[in-house]
Design a protein around this motif. Structure first.
Motif, PDB file in Angstrom:
ATOM      1  N   VAL A 139       0.847  -1.190   0.000  1.00  0.00           N
ATOM      2  CA  VAL A 139       0.000   0.000   0.000  1.00  0.00           C
ATOM      3  C   VAL A 139       0.883   1.241   0.000  1.00  0.00           C
ATOM      4  N   MET A 140       1.969   1.190   0.760  1.00  0.00           N
ATOM      5  CA  MET A 140       2.933   2.295   0.779  1.00  0.00           C
ATOM      6  C   MET A 140       3.580   2.462  -0.598  1.00  0.00           C
ATOM      7  N   GLU A 141       3.971   1.362  -1.203  1.00  0.00           N
ATOM      8  CA  GLU A 141       4.594   1.416  -2.534  1.00  0.00           C
ATOM      9  C   GLU A 141       3.662   2.065  -3.550  1.00  0.00           C
ATOM     10  N   TRP A 142       2.420   1.592  -3.587  1.00  0.00           N
ATOM     11  CA  TRP A 142       1.477   2.142  -4.568  1.00  0.00           C
ATOM     12  C   TRP A 142       1.183   3.615  -4.288  1.00  0.00           C
ATOM     13  N   THR A 143       1.031   3.959  -3.021  1.00  0.00           N
ATOM     14  CA  THR A 143       0.670   5.333  -2.668  1.00  0.00           C
ATOM     15  C   THR A 143       1.799   6.301  -3.006  1.00  0.00           C
ATOM     16  N   LEU A 144       3.020   5.950  -2.636  1.00  0.00           N
ATOM     17  CA  LEU A 144       4.153   6.834  -2.937  1.00  0.00           C
ATOM     18  C   LEU A 144       4.354   6.978  -4.435  1.00  0.00           C
ATOM     19  N   HIS A 145       4.231   5.873  -5.160  1.00  0.00           N
ATOM     20  CA  HIS A 145       4.431   5.967  -6.609  1.00  0.00           C
ATOM     21  C   HIS A 145       3.255   6.659  -7.302  1.00  0.00           C
ATOM     22  N   HIS A 146       2.080   6.602  -6.704  1.00  0.00           N
ATOM     23  CA  HIS A 146       0.965   7.384  -7.248  1.00  0.00           C
ATOM     24  C   HIS A 146       1.262   8.869  -7.089  1.00  0.00           C
ATOM     25  N   LEU A 147       1.824   9.250  -5.944  1.00  0.00           N
ATOM     26  CA  LEU A 147       2.248  10.643  -5.759  1.00  0.00           C
ATOM     27  C   LEU A 147       3.349  11.011  -6.758  1.00  0.00           C
ATOM     28  N   ASP A 148       4.253  10.082  -7.021  1.00  0.00           N
ATOM     29  CA  ASP A 148       5.304  10.322  -8.015  1.00  0.00           C
ATOM     30  C   ASP A 148       4.705  10.524  -9.402  1.00  0.00           C
ATOM     31  N   LEU A 149       3.701   9.724  -9.714  1.00  0.00           N
ATOM     32  CA  LEU A 149       3.079   9.787 -11.036  1.00  0.00           C
ATOM     33  C   LEU A 149       2.474  11.159 -11.296  1.00  0.00           C
ATOM     34  N   VAL A 150       1.798  11.720 -10.320  1.00  0.00           N
ATOM     35  CA  VAL A 150       1.055  12.973 -10.523  1.00  0.00           C
ATOM     36  C   VAL A 150       1.854  14.209 -10.121  1.00  0.00           C
ATOM     37  N   ALA A 151       3.119  14.020  -9.770  1.00  0.00           N
ATOM     38  CA  ALA A 151       3.924  15.135  -9.259  1.00  0.00           C
ATOM     39  C   ALA A 151       3.917  16.347 -10.192  1.00  0.00           C
ATOM     40  N   HIS A 152       3.941  16.108 -11.497  1.00  0.00           N
ATOM     41  CA  HIS A 152       3.960  17.199 -12.481  1.00  0.00           C
ATOM     42  C   HIS A 152       2.763  17.110 -13.423  1.00  0.00           C
ATOM     43  N   LEU A 153       1.741  16.386 -12.980  1.00  0.00           N
ATOM     44  CA  LEU A 153       0.525  16.218 -13.781  1.00  0.00           C
ATOM     45  C   LEU A 153      -0.680  16.583 -12.908  1.00  0.00           C
ATOM     46  N   PRO A 154      -0.886  17.865 -12.658  1.00  0.00           N
ATOM     47  CA  PRO A 154      -1.935  18.293 -11.717  1.00  0.00           C
ATOM     48  C   PRO A 154      -3.344  17.885 -12.114  1.00  0.00           C
ATOM     49  N   GLY A 155      -3.561  17.572 -13.377  1.00  0.00           N
ATOM     50  CA  GLY A 155      -4.902  17.194 -13.808  1.00  0.00           C
ATOM     51  C   GLY A 155      -5.239  15.732 -13.597  1.00  0.00           C
ATOM     52  N   VAL A 156      -4.278  14.945 -13.121  1.00  0.00           N
ATOM     53  CA  VAL A 156      -4.477  13.509 -12.926  1.00  0.00           C
ATOM     54  C   VAL A 156      -4.812  13.233 -11.462  1.00  0.00           C
ATOM     55  N   ALA A 157      -5.807  12.400 -11.221  1.00  0.00           N
ATOM     56  CA  ALA A 157      -6.234  12.100  -9.849  1.00  0.00           C
ATOM     57  C   ALA A 157      -5.121  11.435  -9.056  1.00  0.00           C
ATOM     58  N   GLY A 158      -5.012  11.817  -7.793  1.00  0.00           N
ATOM     59  CA  GLY A 158      -4.004  11.260  -6.913  1.00  0.00           C
ATOM     60  C   GLY A 158      -4.480  10.009  -6.202  1.00  0.00           C
ATOM     61  N   PRO A 159      -3.701   9.526  -5.241  1.00  0.00           N
ATOM     62  CA  PRO A 159      -4.038   8.279  -4.550  1.00  0.00           C
ATOM     63  C   PRO A 159      -5.233   8.441  -3.617  1.00  0.00           C
ATOM     64  N   PRO A 160      -5.914   7.342  -3.292  1.00  0.00           N
ATOM     65  CA  PRO A 160      -7.063   7.391  -2.385  1.00  0.00           C
ATOM     66  C   PRO A 160      -6.662   7.908  -1.004  1.00  0.00           C
ATOM     67  N   SER A 161      -7.576   8.595  -0.352  1.00  0.00           N
ATOM     68  CA  SER A 161      -7.291   9.174   0.956  1.00  0.00           C
ATOM     69  C   SER A 161      -6.946   8.107   1.985  1.00  0.00           C
ATOM     70  N   GLU A 162      -7.611   6.948   1.900  1.00  0.00           N
ATOM     71  CA  GLU A 162      -7.329   5.904   2.874  1.00  0.00           C
ATOM     72  C   GLU A 162      -5.935   5.307   2.686  1.00  0.00           C
ATOM     73  N   GLY A 163      -5.449   5.290   1.435  1.00  0.00           N
ATOM     74  CA  GLY A 163      -4.084   4.842   1.181  1.00  0.00           C
ATOM     75  C   GLY A 163      -3.072   5.831   1.724  1.00  0.00           C
ATOM     76  N   LEU A 164      -3.364   7.123   1.572  1.00  0.00           N
ATOM     77  CA  LEU A 164      -2.497   8.162   2.127  1.00  0.00           C
ATOM     78  C   LEU A 164      -2.422   8.052   3.649  1.00  0.00           C
ATOM     79  N   ALA A 165      -3.584   7.856   4.277  1.00  0.00           N
ATOM     80  CA  ALA A 165      -3.622   7.773   5.733  1.00  0.00           C
ATOM     81  C   ALA A 165      -2.862   6.556   6.243  1.00  0.00           C
ATOM     82  N   ARG A 166      -3.067   5.398   5.593  1.00  0.00           N
ATOM     83  CA  ARG A 166      -2.374   4.183   6.014  1.00  0.00           C
ATOM     84  C   ARG A 166      -0.874   4.314   5.797  1.00  0.00           C
TER      85      ARG A 166
END
Length: 218
Positions: A139-166
């Motif tokens: 869950v940490m791997e997917w969440t961090l890499h989801h943040l990496d994916l959208v780092a310079h793509l503001p129009g793309v949805a980020g990771p789920p809130s529950e993944g961020l919290a966990r």
């Protein structure tokens, strides 16, 4: 294990919705474009498949938190495996091929996770975990890499809130302390793992913890 599926599905959905030109944008991973990060996700999906069919017959040696090792220095992008990922990504040439491969292997990894016995002991990287702990770590791997994916793509949805919290919860356990309440889950992860530097206000709020950061996970 359900959170693994939701985090992984959200990340793969975000990749599927990228425009071709997005693949040439920088990602949040030092030295990697978005296409390089997506190629890494293909490799991650393969690792999940391999691990879930590699049973162990000894007691677990790690859990979802201790699975992670903290490196002394941030990545530079010059590591041989990082460089190999860049070459593999370039070999795809067309973004649709990379999208297809991630959807193909990624869907299989998702199904394997749903079918896995939570108590199954699996082996990876010379450690033993339950399947539940292994997938929780991811869950940490997917969440961090989801943040990496959208780092310079503001129009793309980020990771789920529950993944961020966990993921914040796991990072705080790794750090041995909590991040200030003034930090959102997203900012705690970005600053905590060195994906961005803290602002002056954030550094003041961090106090002594600022000297311990970043926590470079591997």
């Amino acid at each position: 294990m359900d959170l693994f599926s939701r985090s992984w599905t959200a990340l793969r959905t975000a990749v599927s919705q990228l425009a071709d030109e997005d693949f040439a944008q920088p990602s949040g991973c030092t030295g990697w474009l978005v296409r390089d990060l997506v190629c890494h996700l293909v490799i991650d999906a393969q690792d999940v498949l391999i691990t879930l069919v590699t049973p162990a017959h000894t007691e677990p040696t790690r859990d979802a938190v201790t699975y992670w090792e903290v490196a002394g220095t941030p990545p530079t992008g010059d590591d041989p495996l990082d460089a190999l990922t860049v070459r593999l990504a370039a070999a795809y040439e067309e973004p649709w091929l990379l999208r297809f491969h991630l959807d193909d292997v990624g869907s299989a990894a998702g199904r394997a996770a749903e079918l896995a016995d939570p108590g199954l002991r699996v082996s990876t990287r010379d450690v033993v975990l339950t399947a539940s702990d292994y997938l929780s770590a991811y869950v940490m791997e997917w969440t961090l890499h989801h943040l990496d994916l959208v780092a310079h793509l503001p129009g793309v949805a980020g990771p789920p809130s529950e993944g961020l919290a966990r993921s914040r919860e796991m990072l705080e356990k790794i750090a041995g302390t909590t991040f200030p309440a003034s930090f959102s889950d997203k900012d705690a992860l970005l600053v905590g793992t060195g994906r961005r530097a803290p602002t002056a206000t954030e550094k003041a709020d961090l106090g002594a913890l600022a000297a311990e950061l970043p926590l470079v996970l591997g």
